[in-house]
Motif scaffolding. Structure first.
Motif, PDB file in Angstrom:
ATOM      1  N   ILE A   1      -7.816  31.289 -35.128  1.00 35.05           N
ATOM      2  CA  ILE A   1      -8.563  30.122 -35.602  1.00 35.05           C
ATOM      3  C   ILE A   1      -8.193  29.830 -37.057  1.00 35.05           C
ATOM      4  N   VAL A   2      -8.144  30.877 -37.884  1.00 35.38           N
ATOM      5  CA  VAL A   2      -7.780  30.711 -39.301  1.00 35.38           C
ATOM      6  C   VAL A   2      -6.366  30.129 -39.421  1.00 35.38           C
ATOM      7  N   TYR A   3      -5.433  30.670 -38.644  1.00 34.86           N
ATOM      8  CA  TYR A   3      -4.056  30.168 -38.681  1.00 34.86           C
ATOM      9  C   TYR A   3      -4.018  28.683 -38.333  1.00 34.86           C
ATOM     10  N   ASP A   4      -4.736  28.310 -37.291  1.00 38.84           N
ATOM     11  CA  ASP A   4      -4.794  26.908 -36.871  1.00 38.84           C
ATOM     12  C   ASP A   4      -5.357  26.028 -37.996  1.00 38.84           C
ATOM     13  N   ARG A   5      -6.400  26.488 -38.658  1.00 38.60           N
ATOM     14  CA  ARG A   5      -7.008  25.703 -39.741  1.00 38.60           C
ATOM     15  C   ARG A   5      -6.043  25.515 -40.895  1.00 38.60           C
TER      16      ARG A   5
ATOM     17  N   GLY B   1     -13.917  31.351 -49.531  1.00 36.45           N
ATOM     18  CA  GLY B   1     -13.307  30.039 -49.688  1.00 36.45           C
ATOM     19  C   GLY B   1     -12.584  29.630 -48.421  1.00 36.45           C
ATOM     20  N   HIS B   2     -12.000  28.444 -48.448  1.00 37.88           N
ATOM     21  CA  HIS B   2     -11.242  27.939 -47.295  1.00 37.88           C
ATOM     22  C   HIS B   2     -10.118  28.917 -46.966  1.00 37.88           C
ATOM     23  N   PRO B   3      -9.788  29.084 -45.686  1.00 35.98           N
ATOM     24  CA  PRO B   3      -8.718  30.005 -45.323  1.00 35.98           C
ATOM     25  C   PRO B   3      -7.396  29.763 -46.076  1.00 35.98           C
TER      26      PRO B   3
END
Length: 107
Positions: free
Chosen positions: A96-100, A40-42
């Motif tokens: 990248i996940v944190y940014d998203r 699923g979405h981060p």
């Protein structure tokens, strides 16, 4: 010479494709890979993770802090084995996940 990045083993000419950079591999995993389809979405993934950590730790954990803890884990592992490619890829991927999550990226 033709562009051979389209064929993984390049059976058409026998040449090996250029290896991905660490940034390209991390982006491919987090943006184009199966991670979102599987987990699923981060934000959803790390909201679940944070809820489990709340139960274990007995203290509130946000999705953002859960990702930062994973970054800390990867940094710790890199301190022990700095040449281990996978930890570096994961470290960038968690960025990248944190940014998203922080930007509330809907993709």
């Amino acid at each position: 010479m033709a562009d051979h990045e389209h064929c993984p083993d390049c059976a058409c000419c026998g040449q090996k494709p250029k290896p991905l950079t660490v940034e390209q591999e991390a982006s491919a995993i987090t943006r184009e890979g199966d991670h979102q389809r599987i987990y699923g979405h981060p934000r959803d993934d790390y909201t679940r993770t944070a809820a489990m950590w709340l139960a274990i730790l007995g203290t509130e954990v946000t999705p953002e802090k859960a990702v930062l803890c994973m970054v800390a884990l990867k940094i710790s592992r890199l301190c022990h084995t700095p040449e281990h490619w996978d930890n570096l890829v994961d470290l960038i991927g968690y960025g990248i996940v944190y940014d998203r999550i922080v930007r509330e990226d809907p993709e």
